[in-house]
Write an enzyme that holds these catalytic residues in place. Sequence first.
Site, short mmCIF file in Angstrom:
data_model
loop_
_atom_site.label_atom_id
_atom_site.label_comp_id
_atom_site.label_asym_id
_atom_site.label_seq_id
_atom_site.Cartn_x
_atom_site.Cartn_y
_atom_site.Cartn_z
N ASP A 15 39.93 -2.98 65.39
CA ASP A 15 39.30 -1.73 65.64
C ASP A 15 37.88 -1.67 65.41
OD1 ASP A 15 41.99 0.33 66.21
OD2 ASP A 15 42.27 -1.40 64.90
N ASP A 233 41.78 -4.99 70.03
CA ASP A 233 40.88 -3.80 70.51
C ASP A 233 39.58 -4.10 71.30
OD1 ASP A 233 43.01 -2.49 69.29
OD2 ASP A 233 42.17 -2.10 67.52
#
Length: 304
Positions: A15, A233
């Site tokens: 992330d 991600d």
Amino acid sequence: MTTKIIMDTDPGIDDAAAISVAINNPEIELELITTVAGNVTVDKTTKNALKLVKFFNADVPVASGAEQPLLKPFEDAARVHGESGMPGYDFGEEPAEVPANNAVEVLYQTIMANDDPITLVPTGSYTNIALLLKEHPDVKGKIKKIVAMGGAIGMGNMTSAAEFNVFTDPHAAEIVYQSGIPVVMVGLDVTMKALLTPETIATIKTLGKPGEMLGTIFTHYYEGNEGGIPMHDVNTLAYILNPEMYQTEAYWVDVVTEGPAIGETVADIRGAYHDGKTNAEVCVDIDAAAFNKWFIAEVKKMRA
């Protein structure tokens, strides 16, 4: 031409890499970061998002969100991302204050205040997005699409059937896929192919302060193998910026919400059960070499 996005996220190492790309790429307008419990608890994911915004001197608001899934007991991934979620790099002082848990309202206000529809990019569990859609159904017309990391039509990574983000809150994922909003599923079918090679990681570590930061936290990522580490991600941003790197198929995707296959995303690959209708573009293949080259180029753009 830029793409306006909101990231709903649970940093988390991959992330963090995705947020870093979104902040620094001139073709992306990052309007807001909302956080959710996932890889680690929401207080930690929020602090991590704030650390990244400060690291890049970015003018991006951060709003804290759901502390737990809609119905299912919370289960984190600290075994993969470490207890803090972003271990290994010294970001300096901890954020002095964590925002109140008002992500759903901030999401609604931000989306409705924009003249143009916004692309939502959830890279953690979809709890905040599901709550937004349930509490403010009028927001749907202002969402261009949802490019979501999660799911798999092949092997899972939490069970043989389920990927982590969907497994964490399958009821939220079901709401997203049944929302009628265009969904792009960026799941394990491509993210487990989009491995950053050891050569790529070695190069990244030489690319200034951002490369040093990313390279350091990557070494604490307990999901690697000899072929490299997956940047799950980051693939959401890669798809938005370079969709030609991906092969997609249009399917109807259902989410299993109970039993031993809970969290599985089931694609109607035969078109047999939904009268030929589809609700998602599912990423099924990727040019992994192009992904590595692209990511190195993205890190070169970063300034801290």
